[in-house]
Design an enzyme around this catalytic site. Structure first.
Site, PDB file in Angstrom:
ATOM      1  CG  HIS A 150      -5.474  -2.697   0.623  1.00  0.00           C
ATOM      2  ND1 HIS A 150      -4.917  -2.249  -0.553  1.00  0.00           N
ATOM      3  CD2 HIS A 150      -4.923  -1.940   1.604  1.00  0.00           C
ATOM      4  CE1 HIS A 150      -4.079  -1.271  -0.283  1.00  0.00           C
ATOM      5  NE2 HIS A 150      -4.053  -1.069   1.011  1.00  0.00           N
TER       6      HIS A 150
ATOM      7  CG  ASP B 115      -6.611  -3.423  -3.035  1.00  0.00           C
ATOM      8  OD1 ASP B 115      -7.341  -2.669  -2.377  1.00  0.00           O
ATOM      9  OD2 ASP B 115      -5.364  -3.406  -2.958  1.00  0.00           O
TER      10      ASP B 115
ATOM     11  CB  SER C 115      -0.942  -0.042   1.204  1.00  0.00           C
ATOM     12  OG  SER C 115      -2.022   0.821   1.026  1.00  0.00           O
TER      13      SER C 115
END
Ligand code: NAG
Ligand code: NAG
Ligand code: NAG
Ligand code: NAG
Ligand code: NAG
Ligand code: NAG
Ligand code: NAG
Ligand code: NAG
Ligand code: NAG
Length: 558
Positions: free
Chosen positions: A452, A412, A197
């Site tokens: 995610h 995600d 991320s």
């Protein structure tokens, strides 16, 4: 620990992994000085000082200092190590800290780990996974103190923005390497990075600005296009607002959308197994969700009104603005299980609207309802903190022999999975015309059914675990687990794959992802499946158990 062999014949106190002996030898070291501040202080520049050190015996818990609100979990079951926190003044109006774990059984290598969202804090948990391999492991707080969704620290603070953008990471890497070298009185053999991320963005930023810092990097779901990602986050939230509007899809209907997407798209990849392997190839017919005349609001019946179908269209299509300008990719089919985060609140996520408020300096009174394309243009012009990792010319990194492995989950729901594909394509478009081959140094892996950075929806149960950043921290007890338990080899562990690529030139042609019956407990292996370098895709060979990776192969999509 059955995967260790105590090799008393060859060298005392040397632990060797059976499966990849060359990669993971750790040697018990004698440090050049004690685990106390004075020894380290001598190796720091005048703008840095030791906040504290802790000498921890084997199997201890590192108690995270109170106040580390971004990463409060205290890692347990650590090997014997010296923990150090260093505070650095980076400018007259900014400062950052970094944490460093120096294991007694050291593998001669360095690992830096990344952060998430706009979190300001030292990521002790990912450092713990690193130190369990034997790495000297480092994480920076990026120069501020906040939780992941709080950007208020950035208001009129360009120096703090710069620390967050790239400076805290780079300077922490430089100083942490210096301290490790002094402590062990020995040169590091290799330096690695693992982050997801924002951590993915930090890794790409390092590759672009400081190609000398790392030999190999693992960068997951990179938030690389900050100026567009954050503003798309507002745009996407607004598609489903206000909650009183006819077009609003209440979160209670997200599961109905997820179910219909799965029904239509699962089999389109050639195998009906609950996992959408290739969402981009699914031509989703949203009107299958339309309510009949008797139902005005489908909350109970699980259907959508025409106005809600239009909202779904917006969510599932790219954000394109003035003059057909592509701004950002859409949330992918199959990401619905995480829609609550960006689409399920009475306002867009603060990860979106706090960016113009505090990074662009519009102030707390700026309303997301005033969002328009000029805000994107402002953001591109200013790029506060130089956050965007959009220098696609990775040739200096390629030239020095660096290796980069990126990945992202197709499910995600926080960062559209298409954004890492955009990055990959931009690098291809930049390097191929220059005659620089991408495949020998940069590969991108898409992970069907992964959310995610970690996890898979309960009704999908896709193999998602491959020791990517943040993944080991989800296993219990936190901090005590690393790699892929039971499969600690470069075929199953993406970090080991990067190491094998970097140190032995063996590039990863596939990685086997794992799903346990209960992932947290990593109890019984349920499914394993290959993930493949994009644009290749895992294809079922047509016979044999679909839960065995041997029955899958990486095939070209195009
Ligand atoms: C180091 O930095 C942290 C975080 O800003 C702060 O809480 C702590 O007081 C500092 N310690 C020293 C010794 O400066
Ligand atoms: C490590 O500590 C935990 C509790 O703190 C204990 O249950 C466990 O048995 C210890 N493991 C070893 C190998 O000493
Ligand atoms: C971070 O901020 C919180 C308040 O939001 C505070 O309680 C905490 O002590 C701060 N931590 C550090 C390290 O300064
Ligand atoms: C739909 O009905 C549910 C339950 O009665 C209610 O909570 C919700 O606000 C309604 N949504 C709309 C858009 O009218
Ligand atoms: C769109 O293109 C026109 C004609 O080239 C130009 O005048 C205008 O400024 C563009 N609009 C934006 C928002 O870029
Ligand atoms: C923000 O809004 C509040 C409440 O409406 C108002 O009191 C304040 O003056 C505003 N601040 C600025 C900087 O405009
Ligand atoms: C676009 O948004 C900006 C910032 O909110 C605002 O200042 C500007 O007036 C808006 N432009 C239009 C055409 O609405
Ligand atoms: C996995 O095990 C943990 C600990 O026993 C439990 O809390 C959790 O509910 C289990 N998860 C699933 C999906 O069964
Ligand atoms: C599927 O995997 C099993 C176990 O490795 C193997 O015996 C079988 O031949 C495989 N089937 C195919 C089609 O490769």
């Amino acid at each position: 620990m059955d995967f260790f062999r105590y090799d008393s014949m060859r060298q005392r106190n040397t632990k060797v992994f059976l499966t990849s002996a060359l990669l993971l030898t750790t040697t018990t070291t004698t440090s050049a000085f004690d685990c106390t501040p004075p020894g380290f202080e001598a190796h720091l520049p005048s703008n840095a000082r030791i906040a504290y050190t802790r000498d921890l015996p084997s199997n201890s818990t590192f108690h995270v200092p109170t106040g580390d609100i971004a990463y409060p979990t205290s890692p347990q079951g650590l090997p014997a190590l010296c923990a150090v926190q260093v505070n650095v003044t980076s400018s007259p109006s900014s400062a950052f800290s970094f944490g460093l774990f120096l294991p007694q059984d050291w593998n001669d290598r360095f690992l830096a780990v990344g952060n998430g969202g706009f979190a300001g804090g030292i990521n002790w948990l990912d450092m713990a996974a690193g130190v369990q391999y034997g790495f000297a492991s480092m994480s920076t707080d990026t120069g501020h103190n906040s939780t992941s969704g709080d950007i208020s620290w950035a208001y009129h603070e360009p120096e703090k923005q710069t620390d967050f953008g790239y400076r805290a990471m780079h300077e922490s890497v430089v100083l942490a390497k210096r301290l490790a070298k002094a402590y062990y009185d020995c040169e590091m053999k290799y330096s690695y990075y693992s982050g997801c991320s924002t951590g993915g963005r930090q890794g790409l930023k390092e590759v672009q600005m400081f190609p000398e810092d790392f030999d190999g990097l693992l960068a997951g779901a990179p938030a690389w296009w900050t100026s567009h990602l954050q503003l798309w986050t507002i745009k996407a939230g607004l598609y489903n607002l206000p909650t009183t509007a006819e077009h609003h899809i209440p979160p209670s209907l997200f599961p109905a959308v997820e179910k219909e997407v799965l029904r239509q798209c699962d089999a389109q990849d050639g195998l009906k197994d609950g996992i959408i392997s290739d969402p981009a190839r699914c031509d989703f017919f949203a009107e299958a969700l339309l309510c009949g005349p008797d139902i005005k609001n489908g909350t109970k019946a699980g259907c959508l009104t025409p106005a809600q179908i239009s909202t779904l269209y917006n969510i599932q299509n790219n954000y394109v603005d003035a003059n057909q300008t592509f701004v950002f990719p859409h949330l992918e089919l199959g990401s619905e299980s995480q829609w609550d985060v960006l689409l399920g609140l009475p306002e867009p996520s603060p990860l979106g609207y706090e960016y113009p408020q505090y990074m662009l300096g519009f102030g707390a009174n700026w309303s997301f309802y005033d969002f328009n394309y000029s805000v994107v243009q402002d953001a591109d012009r200013l790029d506060p903190g130089n956050c965007n990792a959009d220098d696609f010319d990775l040739s200096p990194f390629a030239k020095k022999g660096g290796k980069l492995l990126t990945y992202q989950g197709y499910a995600d729901g926080l960062i559209p999975s298409g954004s890492s594909i955009v990055f990959y394509k931009e690098v291809l478009k930049t390097l191929k015309p220059k005659g620089v081959k991408v495949d020998p140094f940069f590969r991108h892996f898409m992970v069907p059914g992964m959310q995610h950075c970690t996890g898979t929806p309960p009704d999908v149960n896709a193999p998602w675990y491959f020791a990517g950043a943040n993944q080991a921290g989800t296993l219990t007890p936190p901090g005590s687990v690393h790699s892929v338990p039971g499969f600690q080899d470069p075929q199953h562990d993406a970090l080991l794959a990067v190491m094998q690529w970097t140190e032995h030139g063996i590039a990863p042609d596939s990685i086997v992802a794992t799903k346990w019956r209960n992932d947290t407990l990593y109890d019984e292996v349920w499914k394993q499946r290959k993930i493949c370098p994009y644009p290749k895709q895992a294809r079922y060979k047509g016979s044999g158990d679909t839960d065995l990776s041997e029955n899958w192969s990486c095939e070209p999509l195009y």
